[in-house]
Design an enzyme around this catalytic site. Structure first.
Site, PDB file in Angstrom:
ATOM      1  N   GLY A   1       0.902  -1.025  -0.213  1.00 31.64           N
ATOM      2  CA  GLY A   1       0.038   0.003  -0.099  1.00 31.64           C
ATOM      3  C   GLY A   1       0.871   1.237   0.126  1.00 31.64           C
ATOM      4  N   CYS A   2       0.260   2.439  -0.395  1.00 33.51           N
ATOM      5  CA  CYS A   2       0.885   3.580  -0.397  1.00 33.51           C
ATOM      6  C   CYS A   2       1.572   4.012   1.046  1.00 33.51           C
ATOM      7  CB  CYS A   2       0.166   4.760  -1.274  1.00 33.51           C
ATOM      8  SG  CYS A   2      -1.349   4.858  -0.604  1.00 33.51           S
TER       9      CYS A   2
END
EC number: 1.2.1.38
Length: 344
Positions: A147-148
């Site tokens: 995920g970012c």
């Protein structure tokens, strides 16, 4: 040379995959799928890519995953959609890089709890953070792209956790651009809502929290990480600035020692840049695959503040996915990715 296909090519991550891959000398783009845009020219949806290589001849296709016949497949699909596609792809022998959260957790019950979805079943996947799992990624058939928020947070904290010099309670405060919410607008991402405003959301319940915890715990088995994570939506298009707070076990450790630890930990990492003076900025990484890390300030109570900056669509998504492709295919790992941020 390898052939690649992209499942879900109409969103921001699909667009970034195309933008970067069109300049990759070892890649042939074979299929870009979309059910809604079947038959539509790619540049109708992504006009920024017009006249680049053969993109003007490509159209979106509504094609079954089993018929993609590609060496590599990127799944740029929403959470919950990938797990319905990936098993079929896996059986074909294609190598898969999944940009959703569907295969990031070894413990599926944790995924089901935080994503409120029932998983279709486990497959052997490697967590695709090259700085921590490079060798495993090289051998993998299925890579779960991080995920970012976890990307920036984990990289900011990994050296401290690995060395075992901080307490297990950690705070991460992140500011993110609106592109992280995806291509479909909402009331929250509507211009009057986000402009000249900062909106905290999911202040104690964001689903990236356990992803950060579990990856950090792998670095030091004596740690039971207790993370407090709060993201904020900022009036930005791109970027995530994460400010991490943790407490040193030994207050005799000074800033110079901390900087030495980070320089040593990341000395061979092409996409991590350590700033010994000051804090990183979003303009320094925008449009790039770099993670810039700095700050390293210690207060009188032994609290250490480390700051990271990434582009959420590149290092936080598509650029990292292509880094994983390079590793899996045996290419130079910086191929098509080594360029600076768009400053100013």
């Amino acid at each position: 040379m390898v052939t690649i296909s992209i499942i879900g090519g109409t969103g921001y991550t699909g667009s970034e995959l195309l933008r970067i891959l069109l300049n990759h000398p070892q890649v042939e783009i074979k299929h870009i799928t979309s059910r809604k845009m079947d038959g539509v020219n790619i540049t109708k949806v992504h006009p920024n890519l017009k006249n680049i290589k053969n993109i003007d001849n490509l159209v979106f296709e509504n094609i079954s995953p089993s018929n993609l016949d590609s060496d590599f497949v990127f799944c740029a699909t929403p959470h919950g959609a990938s797990m319905k596609i990936v098993p079929e792809l896996y059986e074909t022998g294609s190598k898969i890089i999944d940009l959703s959260g569907d295969y990031r957790f070894e413990d599926l019950s944790l995924y089901e709890k935080w994503y409120n979805l029932t998983h279709t079943g486990e497959l052997p996947a490697v967590y695709g953070l090259p700085e921590l799992h490079r060798n495993e990624i090289k051998k993998a058939q299925l890579v779960a792209n991080p995920g970012c928020f976890p990307t920036g947070s984990i990289l900011a904290l990994a050296p401290l956790v690995k060395e075992g010099i901080i307490e297990n309670r950690i705070i991460v405060d992140s500011k993110t651009g609106v592109s992280g919410a995806g291509v479909n607008p909402s009331e929250t991402t509507h211009y009057p809502s986000v402009n000249e405003n900062i909106l905290p959301y999911k202040m104690t319940t964001h689903r990236h929290s356990p992803e950060i915890e579990k990856e950090l715990e792998k670095l030091n088995i004596s740690n039971n990480i207790k993370l407090s994570f709060t993201p904020h939506l900022a009036p930005l298009t791109r970027g995530i600035l994460s400010t991490t707070h943790s407490y040193l076990k030994n207050t005799d450790i000074d800033r110079d020692i901390i900087i030495d630890i980070y320089n040593e930990f990341y000395k061979n990492e092409p996409f991590v840049r350590i700033f010994e003076e000051g804090a990183p900025t979003l303009t320094g990484v925008r449009g790039s695959n770099f993670c810039d890390i700095g700050g390293f300030e210690i207060d009188r109570h032994g609290r250490i503040v480390v700051v990271s900056a990434i582009d959420n669509l590149v290092k936080g998504a598509s650029g990292q996915a292509i880094h994983n492709l390079n590793l899996m295919a045996g290419f130079n790992e910086t191929e098509s990715l080594l360029y600076g941020g768009l400053k100013p």
